[in-house]
Design a protein around this motif. Structure first.
Motif, mmCIF file in Angstrom:
data_model
loop_
_atom_site.group_PDB
_atom_site.id
_atom_site.type_symbol
_atom_site.label_atom_id
_atom_site.label_comp_id
_atom_site.label_asym_id
_atom_site.label_seq_id
_atom_site.Cartn_x
_atom_site.Cartn_y
_atom_site.Cartn_z
ATOM 1 N N GLU A 134 -78.590 -66.631 -62.251
ATOM 2 C CA GLU A 134 -77.985 -65.607 -61.616
ATOM 3 C C GLU A 134 -78.918 -64.473 -61.586
ATOM 4 O O GLU A 134 -79.386 -63.973 -60.601
ATOM 5 N N CYS A 135 -79.248 -64.062 -63.025
ATOM 6 C CA CYS A 135 -80.352 -62.995 -62.843
ATOM 7 C C CYS A 135 -81.624 -63.241 -63.545
ATOM 8 O O CYS A 135 -82.485 -62.204 -63.630
ATOM 9 N N SER A 159 -73.484 -64.920 -66.933
ATOM 10 C CA SER A 159 -73.467 -65.969 -66.094
ATOM 11 C C SER A 159 -73.203 -67.187 -67.128
ATOM 12 O O SER A 159 -74.175 -67.076 -68.051
ATOM 13 N N CYS A 173 -75.261 -66.309 -70.217
ATOM 14 C CA CYS A 173 -76.367 -65.181 -70.382
ATOM 15 C C CYS A 173 -75.457 -63.802 -70.924
ATOM 16 O O CYS A 173 -74.517 -63.405 -70.435
ATOM 17 N N CYS A 183 -75.651 -60.955 -67.640
ATOM 18 C CA CYS A 183 -74.943 -60.809 -66.270
ATOM 19 C C CYS A 183 -73.289 -61.019 -66.317
ATOM 20 O O CYS A 183 -72.841 -60.388 -65.574
ATOM 21 N N CYS A 243 -81.334 -67.899 -66.865
ATOM 22 C CA CYS A 243 -80.338 -67.675 -66.278
ATOM 23 C C CYS A 243 -80.388 -67.915 -64.664
ATOM 24 O O CYS A 243 -81.321 -67.297 -64.176
#
Ligand SMILES: [Zn+2]
Length: 135
Positions: free
Chosen positions: A104-105, A121, A116, A119, A102
């Motif tokens: 984002e995270c 995303s 994901c 999160c 991911c």
């Protein structure tokens, strides 16, 4: 993954027969080869008498190989065990060589995913295990 193929080729005075069998275990392949060899000896005249000059038995890397010619020169058998791997196995491995991260995270997924779960995303990148130092 390895597998074992037995090729049994009988060229008999009365008929010809060709048999191919594949095994996961080498011992089973060798056992089948021995059975086919015995079958050949049972079929030929004079109680399985061979022309020794034109008969052969080998064991190489635990793979059996038989070549037999009956004493009357009219019956032949070739029985051999081969070790092999699946031709498309490497390709399959390469395709499994990626993980999904991911953006984002940084959650890591082994299986291909587009979102994901953590999160959540929809921005996922594909990274090869080699690049990540994991094999
Ligand atoms: Zn995420």
């Amino acid at each position: 993954m390895k597998f074992y193929t037995v090729l049994a080729n009988f060229d008999m005075a009365s008929s010809s027969e060709r048999e191919v069998k594949t095994f996961l275990k080498q011992e089973n392949a060798n056992k089948f080869a021995e059975e086919k060899w015995k079958e050949f000896l049972d079929c030929i005249p004079r109680g399985g008498a061979l022309d020794e000059e034109f008969s052969d038995y080998k064991e190489q890397d635990e793979l059996l190989y038989f070549y037999g010619t009956s004493e009357d020169g009219e019956n032949f058998a070739t029985i051999s065990v081969f070790e092999d791997t699946f031709a498309d196995e490497e390709q399959e491995k390469k395709e499994n060589d990626f993980v999904y991260l991911c953006n984002e995270c940084d959650e890591l997924y082994e299986d291909e995913t587009e979102v994901c779960d953590r999160c959540p995303s929809e921005s996922i990148r594909v990274v090869s295990r080699g690049d990540m130092g994991m094999f």
